[in-house]
Design a protein around this motif. Structure first.
Motif, short mmCIF file in Angstrom:
data_model
loop_
_atom_site.label_atom_id
_atom_site.label_comp_id
_atom_site.label_asym_id
_atom_site.label_seq_id
_atom_site.Cartn_x
_atom_site.Cartn_y
_atom_site.Cartn_z
N LYS A 1 62.43 -4.31 17.38
CA LYS A 1 60.92 -4.90 16.71
C LYS A 1 60.81 -4.54 15.74
O LYS A 1 60.63 -2.75 16.14
CB LYS A 1 61.12 -6.13 17.76
N ALA A 2 59.97 -4.96 14.64
CA ALA A 2 59.36 -4.08 14.24
C ALA A 2 57.85 -3.63 15.17
O ALA A 2 57.31 -4.48 15.65
CB ALA A 2 58.08 -4.79 12.64
N GLN A 3 57.07 -2.30 15.38
CA GLN A 3 55.71 -2.38 15.54
C GLN A 3 54.89 -3.42 14.92
O GLN A 3 54.95 -3.55 13.54
CB GLN A 3 56.17 -0.97 16.28
N GLN A 4 53.55 -3.07 15.65
CA GLN A 4 52.65 -4.35 14.23
C GLN A 4 51.78 -2.17 14.48
O GLN A 4 51.26 -2.17 15.67
CB GLN A 4 51.96 -5.14 15.70
N PHE A 5 50.59 -2.63 13.59
CA PHE A 5 49.79 -1.32 13.30
C PHE A 5 48.19 -2.23 12.87
O PHE A 5 48.33 -2.63 11.63
CB PHE A 5 50.38 -0.07 13.05
N ASN A 6 47.51 -1.54 13.60
CA ASN A 6 46.18 -2.54 13.11
C ASN A 6 45.39 -0.92 12.49
O ASN A 6 45.01 -0.04 12.84
CB ASN A 6 45.33 -2.20 14.12
N LEU A 7 45.98 -0.77 11.34
CA LEU A 7 45.20 0.20 10.34
C LEU A 7 44.05 0.02 8.75
O LEU A 7 44.34 0.36 7.65
CB LEU A 7 46.32 1.16 9.71
N SER A 8 43.97 -1.58 8.92
CA SER A 8 43.05 -2.00 7.86
C SER A 8 41.79 -1.22 8.01
O SER A 8 41.15 -0.81 9.11
CB SER A 8 42.75 -3.07 8.68
N GLY A 9 41.25 -0.47 6.63
CA GLY A 9 39.76 -0.44 6.38
C GLY A 9 40.47 2.16 6.81
O GLY A 9 39.33 2.13 6.85
N LEU A 10 41.39 2.20 6.44
CA LEU A 10 41.55 3.31 6.32
C LEU A 10 40.80 4.23 4.86
O LEU A 10 40.48 3.44 3.91
CB LEU A 10 43.46 3.20 5.86
N ASP A 11 40.91 4.98 4.53
CA ASP A 11 39.88 5.75 3.80
C ASP A 11 40.61 6.38 2.46
O ASP A 11 41.99 6.97 3.28
CB ASP A 11 38.86 6.92 4.12
N GLY A 12 40.67 5.57 1.82
CA GLY A 12 41.72 5.90 0.12
C GLY A 12 42.94 5.33 0.51
O GLY A 12 44.01 5.70 -0.50
N ILE A 13 43.49 4.64 1.24
CA ILE A 13 44.86 3.75 1.48
C ILE A 13 44.60 2.54 1.66
O ILE A 13 43.96 1.77 2.43
CB ILE A 13 45.77 4.63 2.20
N SER A 14 44.64 1.63 0.87
CA SER A 14 44.46 0.40 0.50
C SER A 14 44.74 -0.52 1.64
O SER A 14 45.72 -0.28 1.50
CB SER A 14 44.27 -0.45 -1.06
N ASP A 15 44.09 -1.27 2.08
CA ASP A 15 44.95 -2.78 3.22
C ASP A 15 46.27 -3.53 2.01
O ASP A 15 47.06 -3.87 2.61
CB ASP A 15 44.05 -3.81 3.19
N LYS A 16 46.04 -3.71 0.63
CA LYS A 16 47.46 -4.14 -0.02
C LYS A 16 48.82 -3.05 -0.10
O LYS A 16 49.56 -3.57 -0.17
CB LYS A 16 46.45 -3.89 -1.50
N THR A 17 47.92 -1.84 0.18
CA THR A 17 49.03 -0.70 -0.05
C THR A 17 49.69 -0.80 1.55
O THR A 17 51.16 -0.85 1.71
CB THR A 17 48.28 1.27 -0.19
#
Length: 210
Positions: free
Chosen positions: A7-23
């Protein structure tokens, strides 16, 4: 024959520095594709093996499915390592006295030189991964280039820091010639506590190895 269902794991990484949420959104979908492909290939191989043998006429399909599984499975696992070793407000340096810092300083003249080596591996031409591994037998850290997910992995070594440098990891944010900016962004988001947990979970280092 019972097969594993990943099963695909979920990762809460919104708001990283220099790596966009769109990416990240695009990258998560790509990762989910690896999970799906791993499950599909595992099931298809199991179907061939259901009668307890691989017939001559089944061998070409069996061989191709098995080779492909190595690519898809490693793609799934390496992405899980990658996402899990980042966090918001990460970066900086691992704390002095941490397991990872001590392992690096046993293996390199300094943390700074380890970082130079790790990021230089990531700047090599081509697409792949820059991975810092621990050798459980010696406690030493070494940096390696892994191409095509399954090609270049070191048998028995434990991944500690995993950076994806396939173009999909940064092209929405940086031009291809700006890969060094993405590398800097990755390093600014490293979750050193996660890296340290991986180091401590590896086989204990003996006094002789130190």
């Amino acid at each position: 024959m019972e097969t594993n269902i990943y099963k695909a794991q979920q990762f809460n990484l919104s708001g990283l520095d220099g790596i966009s949420d769109k990416t990240l959104e695009m990258h998560f979908k790509l990762y989910e594709g690896y999970v799906k492909a791993t499950n599909d290939l595992t099931a298809r191989i199991a179907a061939i093996l259901a009668d307890g043998k691989v017939d001559k006429e089944e061998m070409p399909a069996y061989s191709e499915l098995t080779r492909r599984l190595g690519f898809e499975y490693n793609g799934m696992v390496l992405h899980e390592y990658y996402f899990a070793n980042m966090k918001r407000q990460g970066g900086g340096e691992p704390s002095k006295g941490s397991s990872f810092r001590e392992a690096v300083e046993r293996s390199f003249p300094s943390f700074a030189i380890w970082k130079t080596d790790f990021t230089s591996v990531a700047k090599m031409r081509g697409v792949g991964w820059s991975i810092a591994y621990l050798d459980p037998a010696t406690g030493h850290v070494s940096n390696h280039w892994v191409e095509l997910h399954e090609s270049g992995n070191v048998a028995g070594f434990v991944p500690l820091v995993v950076m994806d440098v396939w173009e999909h990891a940064y092209l929405l944010d940086y031009a291809p010639s700006d890969r060094p900016k993405y590398i800097d962004a990755f390093m600014a988001n490293v979750d050193w506590s996660a890296v340290d947990r991986r180091t401590r979970a590896a086989a204990p280092v003996t006094a002789a190895a130190r």
